[in-house]
Motif scaffolding. Structure first.
Motif, PDB file in Angstrom:
ATOM      1  N   GLN A   1       6.629  -6.800   2.011  1.00  0.00           N
ATOM      2  CA  GLN A   1       5.974  -7.871   2.761  1.00  0.00           C
ATOM      3  C   GLN A   1       4.471  -7.908   2.509  1.00  0.00           C
ATOM      4  O   GLN A   1       3.856  -8.974   2.529  1.00  0.00           O
ATOM      5  CB  GLN A   1       6.246  -7.704   4.252  1.00  0.00           C
ATOM      6  CG  GLN A   1       7.674  -8.024   4.657  1.00  0.00           C
ATOM      7  CD  GLN A   1       7.880  -7.859   6.142  1.00  0.00           C
ATOM      8  OE1 GLN A   1       8.328  -6.816   6.616  1.00  0.00           O
ATOM      9  NE2 GLN A   1       7.528  -8.887   6.899  1.00  0.00           N
ATOM     10  N   LEU A   2       3.885  -6.740   2.275  1.00  0.00           N
ATOM     11  CA  LEU A   2       2.446  -6.681   2.021  1.00  0.00           C
ATOM     12  C   LEU A   2       2.107  -7.158   0.607  1.00  0.00           C
ATOM     13  O   LEU A   2       1.056  -7.770   0.388  1.00  0.00           O
ATOM     14  CB  LEU A   2       1.929  -5.254   2.227  1.00  0.00           C
ATOM     15  CG  LEU A   2       1.909  -4.752   3.670  1.00  0.00           C
ATOM     16  CD1 LEU A   2       1.616  -3.251   3.713  1.00  0.00           C
ATOM     17  CD2 LEU A   2       0.872  -5.511   4.504  1.00  0.00           C
ATOM     18  N   LEU A   3       2.977  -6.877  -0.350  1.00  0.00           N
ATOM     19  CA  LEU A   3       2.720  -7.265  -1.735  1.00  0.00           C
ATOM     20  C   LEU A   3       3.122  -8.709  -2.012  1.00  0.00           C
ATOM     21  O   LEU A   3       2.641  -9.322  -2.969  1.00  0.00           O
ATOM     22  CB  LEU A   3       3.453  -6.317  -2.687  1.00  0.00           C
ATOM     23  CG  LEU A   3       2.973  -4.852  -2.655  1.00  0.00           C
ATOM     24  CD1 LEU A   3       3.823  -3.991  -3.566  1.00  0.00           C
ATOM     25  CD2 LEU A   3       1.502  -4.752  -3.051  1.00  0.00           C
ATOM     26  N   ARG A   4       4.020  -9.258  -1.190  1.00  0.00           N
ATOM     27  CA  ARG A   4       4.388 -10.676  -1.294  1.00  0.00           C
ATOM     28  C   ARG A   4       4.188 -11.316   0.076  1.00  0.00           C
ATOM     29  O   ARG A   4       5.137 -11.712   0.748  1.00  0.00           O
ATOM     30  CB  ARG A   4       5.834 -10.806  -1.765  1.00  0.00           C
ATOM     31  CG  ARG A   4       6.092 -10.158  -3.124  1.00  0.00           C
ATOM     32  CD  ARG A   4       7.548 -10.296  -3.534  1.00  0.00           C
ATOM     33  NE  ARG A   4       7.935 -11.686  -3.724  1.00  0.00           N
ATOM     34  CZ  ARG A   4       9.171 -12.074  -4.053  1.00  0.00           C
ATOM     35  NH1 ARG A   4      10.122 -11.178  -4.238  1.00  0.00           N
ATOM     36  NH2 ARG A   4       9.449 -13.361  -4.201  1.00  0.00           N
ATOM     37  N   PRO A   5       2.919 -11.436   0.491  1.00  0.00           N
ATOM     38  CA  PRO A   5       2.644 -11.801   1.886  1.00  0.00           C
ATOM     39  C   PRO A   5       2.766 -13.300   2.165  1.00  0.00           C
ATOM     40  O   PRO A   5       2.597 -14.137   1.282  1.00  0.00           O
ATOM     41  CB  PRO A   5       1.191 -11.357   2.068  1.00  0.00           C
ATOM     42  CG  PRO A   5       0.588 -11.517   0.707  1.00  0.00           C
ATOM     43  CD  PRO A   5       1.681 -11.179  -0.264  1.00  0.00           C
ATOM     44  N   THR A   6       3.042 -13.609   3.427  1.00  0.00           N
ATOM     45  CA  THR A   6       2.911 -14.981   3.909  1.00  0.00           C
ATOM     46  C   THR A   6       1.423 -15.285   4.069  1.00  0.00           C
ATOM     47  O   THR A   6       0.579 -14.388   3.969  1.00  0.00           O
ATOM     48  CB  THR A   6       3.620 -15.137   5.262  1.00  0.00           C
ATOM     49  OG1 THR A   6       2.996 -14.238   6.201  1.00  0.00           O
ATOM     50  CG2 THR A   6       5.107 -14.805   5.159  1.00  0.00           C
TER      51      THR A   6
END
Length: 516
Positions: free
Chosen positions: A288-293
């Protein structure tokens, strides 16, 4: 086995009305310090004394290590900076570790690692052995820097969270001051003994801290994420002013963790219908941190940015190399040199306490911007004083005095703004399931930049002089002030569960900059 927490409001209007009512109650009531939460914050933050002590004591010990071991300036830079670089290991691992074993045991792990590192440094027979001790100590520092603010933020009530979460920085400054005092006290001993005592003394408080932390409760938010609801409520009852407040806080935390009442087959389920967090160990956080919203991306920019500029300000390097700076300026005798560092340590400690006390009243942004603007002026004055002394053979007293005052002003403004607020801000803005690993990523940037600055400070000073370095740092802090103004919204008075709203979209983001 996850324990049900009873019914939670499912009507969005009811929840919103309840949140508004609670927010009004918080905002109209003067903040009161919960004694239990304060005790927890102090116990967690005491670990930071060890980092501060190392920073302070190494500034003096390095002078005697250089003379005793006959090491070069490059070796000095590597020795000083190696702690910051190796702390990358601890800071990167701390998020996953604290999600797996809990916040409390991660604090104990940090103290134990620091204890081993201090012993290795104090007993080091050679430069390589000393380096090994610094690396071990650095790993402990990486753990401590991330976990103390995160634990404190998760235990603290919202209206005193700024003060309580800034306590790690307060204790870092207490540790720095303690290191300066030890330097001053032991400077007269033979050089093959004094630096060993300076570095080895850190093992004593590390051992005491590891045992002291055992009486702390676990973070209620970590307990909720592990499904240990009853234990979380016990902690919240102790850290809240009333049972109603504890229940509201528990509902907010449970909602953020997506915990609801038992499902049709009796097994607790999350809001999306999957089983709850019995086996949760922080998995999925890095994805989630590397492909964040977009909101997470804004949180990452804010957290990484403030940690980058905290160390790009050169504060750690200035503290480490203060004796060398003033030795170059004309103060030759060891005791006056370390006397100046004690004065600087007193200024840092006083102003970080002032900042901590007013952080929840005035807000994060005003104190942060005040601190950085003050640093711009102070570093310019320090650069001016050093430039004059570099081209003067007489070393006039007024120029030395200007340098001392400017240095004390620089560290004081750092202690008002960047010092405490970096830890507060980066530990409070991430969502609950990303908080530990998001903070560990931001702290890793902090440690990397600190290592680069510390390991290159003397080399750059040789090329452009100390005065040139201070003018360069002044420019860096000017850029930091602009960045903070545009990218860091105000978070004061918001619960940890409300942070997502601040970073949700541009309209909300702009409105959140208000400090009223």
């Amino acid at each position: 086995m996850v324990e049900p927490i009873g019914p939670i409001p499912v009507d969005d209007k009811d929840v919103h009305a309840k949140d508004q009512e609670t927010s009004i109650e918080y905002n109209t009531r003067r903040p009161r310090f919960n004694k239990y939460a304060l005790s927890c914050a102090i116990l967690a933050s005491i670990n930071s004394i060890l980092l501060g002590y190392d920073i302070g004591v190494m500034s003096g010990a390095i002078v005697f290590i250089r003379d005793n071991m006959k090491i070069s300036s490059t070796q000095m830079e590597i020795l000083v900076g190696s702690l910051n670089v190796s702390s990358l290991i601890g800071s990167l691992a701390s998020g996953k570790t604290s999600d797996m074993i809990g916040r409390r045991y991660t604090i104990i792990l940090a103290a134990a690692t620091f204890f081993i590192g201090a012993l290795l440094m104090g007993l080091a027979p050679s430069y390589l052995f000393l380096m090994a001790g610094r690396v071990v100590t650095g790993i402990g520092v990486g753990y401590a820097l991330m976990i103390a603010p995160v634990y404190t933020a998760e235990v603290s009530p919202r209206m005193t969270r700024g003060f309580l979460t800034s306590l790690p920085e307060v204790f870092i400054n207490v540790g720095i001051l303690l290191g300066y005092v030890v330097n001053y006290s032991l400077a007269g001993l033979p050089i093959h003994i004094n630096w060993r005592l300076m570095l080895g003394f850190a093992a004593v408080p590390a051992l005491g801290i590891a045992f002291g932390v055992l009486v702390m409760p676990e973070s209620p938010r970590w307990l909720v994420m592990k499904g240990r609801i009853r234990e979380a409520k016990i902690v919240l009852l102790k850290t809240s002013e009333s049972e109603d407040e504890a229940n509201v806080r528990l509902e907010e935390i449970a909602k953020a963790a997506s915990i609801v009442v038992p499902g049709p087959n009796g097994s607790p389920v999350t809001a999306n219908g999957t089983r709850n967090l019995d086996g949760w160990h922080g998995q999925g956080a890095w994805r989630q941190l590397l492909r964040p919203t977009k909101p997470i991306r804004r949180m990452l920019v804010a957290a990484i940015g403030i940690n980058f500029f905290m160390q790009a300000s050169g504060n750690d390097a200035v503290v480490y190399y203060t004796p060398l700076v003033f030795k170059a300026a004309g103060i030759e005798h060891p005791r006056p040199l370390f006397g100046v560092t004690v004065i600087m340590g007193l200024a840092k400690t006083f102003f970080v306490l002032v900042s901590a006390l007013f952080l929840d009243h005035y807000g994060r942004r005003p104190l942060l911007l005040l601190g950085t603007m003050g640093m711009v002026v102070s570093l310019s004055g320090l650069g001016l004083a050093n430039k004059y002394l570099e081209h003067s053979s007489k070393k006039p007293t007024w120029a030395i005095a200007l340098g001392v005052v400017a240095l004390c002003a620089d560290v004081s403004f750092f202690s008002i703004g960047l010092g405490p607020i970096t830890w507060v801000y980066s530990s409070e803005i991430f969502p609950m399931r990303l908080r530990a690993q998001g903070s560990s990523l931001a702290v890793s940037v902090n440690r990397l930049v600190s290592g680069v600055v510390s390991m290159s400070f003397l080399s750059i000073a040789k090329k452009i002089t100390f005065g040139g370095v201070f003018f360069m740092l002044s420019g860096v802090i000017l850029l930091a002030t602009i960045f903070f103004y545009f990218f860091l919204p105000e978070t004061t008075g918001k619960s940890l569960e409300e942070m997502g709203e601040i970073f949700e979209d541009k309209a909300v983001n702009k409105n959140s900059y208000s400090t009223e």
